[in-house]
Design a protein around this motif. Structure first.
Motif, PDB file in Angstrom:
ATOM      1  N   VAL A  68      22.470  27.693 -34.877  1.00  0.00           N
ATOM      2  CA  VAL A  68      21.183  27.344 -35.469  1.00  0.00           C
ATOM      3  C   VAL A  68      20.715  26.085 -34.753  1.00  0.00           C
ATOM      4  CG1 VAL A  68      20.047  26.497 -37.561  1.00  0.00           C
ATOM      5  CG2 VAL A  68      21.719  28.336 -37.713  1.00  0.00           C
ATOM      6  N   THR A  69      19.441  26.034 -34.376  1.00  0.00           N
ATOM      7  CA  THR A  69      18.903  24.866 -33.693  1.00  0.00           C
ATOM      8  C   THR A  69      17.882  24.184 -34.589  1.00  0.00           C
ATOM      9  OG1 THR A  69      19.198  25.978 -31.571  1.00  0.00           O
ATOM     10  CG2 THR A  69      17.787  24.030 -31.594  1.00  0.00           C
ATOM     11  N   ILE A  70      18.103  22.903 -34.827  1.00  0.00           N
ATOM     12  CA  ILE A  70      17.200  22.085 -35.635  1.00  0.00           C
ATOM     13  C   ILE A  70      16.344  21.265 -34.680  1.00  0.00           C
ATOM     14  CG2 ILE A  70      17.067  20.245 -37.356  1.00  0.00           C
ATOM     15  CD1 ILE A  70      19.850  21.214 -38.345  1.00  0.00           C
ATOM     16  N   HIS A  71      15.029  21.333 -34.861  1.00  0.00           N
ATOM     17  CA  HIS A  71      14.086  20.612 -34.006  1.00  0.00           C
ATOM     18  C   HIS A  71      13.381  19.539 -34.829  1.00  0.00           C
ATOM     19  CE1 HIS A  71      14.213  23.797 -30.870  1.00  0.00           C
ATOM     20  NE2 HIS A  71      14.386  24.589 -31.908  1.00  0.00           N
ATOM     21  N   GLY A  72      13.266  18.335 -34.276  1.00  0.00           N
ATOM     22  CA  GLY A  72      12.520  17.259 -34.918  1.00  0.00           C
ATOM     23  C   GLY A  72      11.643  16.565 -33.897  1.00  0.00           C
ATOM     24  N   LEU A  73      10.436  16.204 -34.292  1.00  0.00           N
ATOM     25  CA  LEU A  73       9.485  15.561 -33.397  1.00  0.00           C
ATOM     26  C   LEU A  73       8.969  14.283 -34.039  1.00  0.00           C
ATOM     27  CD1 LEU A  73       7.690  15.816 -30.785  1.00  0.00           C
ATOM     28  CD2 LEU A  73       6.032  16.986 -32.217  1.00  0.00           C
ATOM     29  N   GLY A  74       9.015  13.180 -33.302  1.00  0.00           N
ATOM     30  CA  GLY A  74       8.471  11.914 -33.789  1.00  0.00           C
ATOM     31  C   GLY A  74       9.169  11.412 -35.039  1.00  0.00           C
ATOM     32  N   ILE A 119     -16.634  16.965 -25.148  1.00  0.00           N
ATOM     33  CA  ILE A 119     -15.345  16.652 -25.761  1.00  0.00           C
ATOM     34  C   ILE A 119     -14.334  16.437 -24.637  1.00  0.00           C
ATOM     35  CG2 ILE A 119     -13.458  17.582 -27.158  1.00  0.00           C
ATOM     36  CD1 ILE A 119     -15.542  19.158 -28.738  1.00  0.00           C
ATOM     37  N   THR A 120     -13.542  15.381 -24.755  1.00  0.00           N
ATOM     38  CA  THR A 120     -12.518  15.098 -23.750  1.00  0.00           C
ATOM     39  C   THR A 120     -11.135  15.261 -24.369  1.00  0.00           C
ATOM     40  OG1 THR A 120     -12.584  12.738 -24.276  1.00  0.00           O
ATOM     41  CG2 THR A 120     -13.989  13.491 -22.473  1.00  0.00           C
ATOM     42  N   THR A 121     -10.142  15.324 -23.523  1.00  0.00           N
ATOM     43  CA  THR A 121      -8.763  15.468 -23.967  1.00  0.00           C
ATOM     44  C   THR A 121      -7.969  14.276 -23.478  1.00  0.00           C
ATOM     45  OG1 THR A 121      -8.951  17.869 -23.801  1.00  0.00           O
ATOM     46  CG2 THR A 121      -6.741  16.971 -23.877  1.00  0.00           C
ATOM     47  N   GLN A 122      -7.119  13.763 -24.357  1.00  0.00           N
ATOM     48  CA  GLN A 122      -6.222  12.697 -23.944  1.00  0.00           C
ATOM     49  C   GLN A 122      -4.787  13.111 -24.272  1.00  0.00           C
ATOM     50  OE1 GLN A 122      -7.532   9.238 -26.101  1.00  0.00           O
ATOM     51  NE2 GLN A 122      -6.245   9.664 -27.875  1.00  0.00           N
ATOM     52  N   THR A 123      -3.849  12.543 -23.546  1.00  0.00           N
ATOM     53  CA  THR A 123      -2.442  12.877 -23.765  1.00  0.00           C
ATOM     54  C   THR A 123      -1.698  11.672 -24.300  1.00  0.00           C
ATOM     55  OG1 THR A 123      -1.841  12.269 -21.517  1.00  0.00           O
ATOM     56  CG2 THR A 123      -2.409  14.573 -21.909  1.00  0.00           C
ATOM     57  N   ARG A 124      -0.578  11.954 -24.975  1.00  0.00           N
ATOM     58  CA  ARG A 124       0.322  10.899 -25.442  1.00  0.00           C
ATOM     59  C   ARG A 124       1.723  11.466 -25.423  1.00  0.00           C
ATOM     60  NH1 ARG A 124       0.879  11.950 -31.211  1.00  0.00           N
ATOM     61  NH2 ARG A 124      -0.628  13.567 -31.718  1.00  0.00           N
ATOM     62  N   GLN A 125       2.691  10.595 -25.417  1.00  0.00           N
ATOM     63  CA  GLN A 125       4.093  10.990 -25.359  1.00  0.00           C
ATOM     64  C   GLN A 125       4.750  10.756 -26.718  1.00  0.00           C
ATOM     65  OE1 GLN A 125       5.403  12.300 -22.408  1.00  0.00           O
ATOM     66  NE2 GLN A 125       3.267  12.188 -21.777  1.00  0.00           N
ATOM     67  N   ASN A 126       5.676  11.653 -27.100  1.00  0.00           N
ATOM     68  CA  ASN A 126       6.390  11.516 -28.356  1.00  0.00           C
ATOM     69  C   ASN A 126       7.835  11.964 -28.145  1.00  0.00           C
ATOM     70  OD1 ASN A 126       6.808  10.988 -31.058  1.00  0.00           O
ATOM     71  ND2 ASN A 126       5.089  12.226 -31.755  1.00  0.00           N
ATOM     72  N   SER A 127       8.753  11.313 -28.835  1.00  0.00           N
ATOM     73  CA  SER A 127      10.169  11.660 -28.736  1.00  0.00           C
ATOM     74  C   SER A 127      10.462  12.898 -29.557  1.00  0.00           C
ATOM     75  CB  SER A 127      11.029  10.507 -29.246  1.00  0.00           C
ATOM     76  OG  SER A 127      10.797   9.355 -28.478  1.00  0.00           O
ATOM     77  N   ALA A 128      11.470  13.663 -29.118  1.00  0.00           N
ATOM     78  CA  ALA A 128      11.879  14.863 -29.827  1.00  0.00           C
ATOM     79  C   ALA A 128      13.394  15.000 -29.742  1.00  0.00           C
ATOM     80  CB  ALA A 128      11.203  16.094 -29.238  1.00  0.00           C
ATOM     81  N   ILE A 129      13.949  15.749 -30.698  1.00  0.00           N
ATOM     82  CA  ILE A 129      15.382  15.985 -30.721  1.00  0.00           C
ATOM     83  C   ILE A 129      15.638  17.462 -31.014  1.00  0.00           C
ATOM     84  CG2 ILE A 129      15.674  15.466 -33.188  1.00  0.00           C
ATOM     85  CD1 ILE A 129      18.347  14.080 -32.415  1.00  0.00           C
ATOM     86  N   GLN A 130      16.697  17.991 -30.421  1.00  0.00           N
ATOM     87  CA  GLN A 130      17.175  19.343 -30.702  1.00  0.00           C
ATOM     88  C   GLN A 130      18.659  19.219 -31.017  1.00  0.00           C
ATOM     89  OE1 GLN A 130      16.467  21.645 -27.177  1.00  0.00           O
ATOM     90  NE2 GLN A 130      14.511  22.400 -27.943  1.00  0.00           N
ATOM     91  N   ILE A 131      19.055  19.767 -32.160  1.00  0.00           N
ATOM     92  CA  ILE A 131      20.454  19.739 -32.548  1.00  0.00           C
ATOM     93  C   ILE A 131      20.911  21.187 -32.717  1.00  0.00           C
ATOM     94  CG2 ILE A 131      22.145  18.881 -34.211  1.00  0.00           C
ATOM     95  CD1 ILE A 131      19.978  16.796 -35.035  1.00  0.00           C
ATOM     96  N   LYS A 132      21.760  21.634 -31.809  1.00  0.00           N
ATOM     97  CA  LYS A 132      22.278  23.000 -31.870  1.00  0.00           C
ATOM     98  C   LYS A 132      23.601  22.953 -32.629  1.00  0.00           C
ATOM     99  CE  LYS A 132      23.409  26.983 -29.034  1.00  0.00           C
ATOM    100  NZ  LYS A 132      23.454  27.526 -27.677  1.00  0.00           N
ATOM    101  N   MET A 133      23.652  23.701 -33.730  1.00  0.00           N
ATOM    102  CA  MET A 133      24.835  23.708 -34.581  1.00  0.00           C
ATOM    103  C   MET A 133      25.468  25.091 -34.539  1.00  0.00           C
ATOM    104  SD  MET A 133      23.299  21.684 -37.843  1.00  0.00           S
ATOM    105  CE  MET A 133      24.922  21.276 -38.440  1.00  0.00           C
ATOM    106  N   SER A 134      26.785  25.142 -34.390  1.00  0.00           N
ATOM    107  CA  SER A 134      27.479  26.422 -34.386  1.00  0.00           C
ATOM    108  C   SER A 134      28.842  26.273 -35.045  1.00  0.00           C
ATOM    109  CB  SER A 134      27.630  26.950 -32.958  1.00  0.00           C
ATOM    110  OG  SER A 134      28.326  26.009 -32.161  1.00  0.00           O
TER     111      SER A 134
END
Length: 149
Positions: A68-74, A119-134
């Motif tokens: 199972v993979t748990i994903h978290g963002l920001g 309308i314009t588009t801007q980008t930003r960076q954010n941290s993320a994590i993936q935890i694969k559990m088995s």
């Protein structure tokens, strides 16, 4: 009075990070790669924690998913880590975890107040994590010997 200064400092700090935009910033949802049933995307809403926990345990123990993979963002990274630790503790610390962190590019639309401007588009960076559990195969076979489908 002290709290208004803190708010002003936070706004000043924020303007140093991003360019000033003349309009309303509308944040888009993050792009997700194709997902499987074994992917759990965690939000920072703590009210959903028990349902995340039940789902992870159900997939690993009852449905015999290999991982199972748990994903978290920001801001949800903390919730993802707490969830992984809680699942591991609930399964007597017999879960193998593989953790990876990365940075995700997020896109925002800037809707100008002046309707003649596009309308314009801007980008930003954010941290993320993936935890694969088995569960190790020996533990999985032991669980299914006790609880066949």
């Amino acid at each position: 009075m002290g709290s208004s200064n803190a708010v002003a400092m936070a706004v000043d700090t924020d303007t140093n990070k991003r360019a000033h935009t003349d309009g309303v910033v509308k944040k888009r949802k993050p792009l997700r790669p194709s997902t499987s049933r074994a992917d759990i995307y965690v939000t920072r809403d703590h009210r959903k924690f028990n349902s995340y926990m039940r789902r992870a345990r159900k997939l690993l123990v009852e449905r015999n998913y290999p991982s199972v993979t748990i994903h978290g963002l920001g801001a949800a990274i903390q919730t993802a880590i707490k969830l992984a630790a809680a699942v591991k503790a609930s399964l007597s610390d017999q879960v193998v975890m593989d953790t990876s962190t990365h940075t995700v590019t997020l896109y925002d639309d800037v809707v100008p107040q002046d309707e003649s401007t596009d309308i314009t588009t801007q980008t930003r960076q954010n941290s993320a994590i993936q935890i694969k559990m088995s569960l190790p195969s020996a533990v999985r076979s032991q669980i299914f010997a006790k609880n066949p489908r």
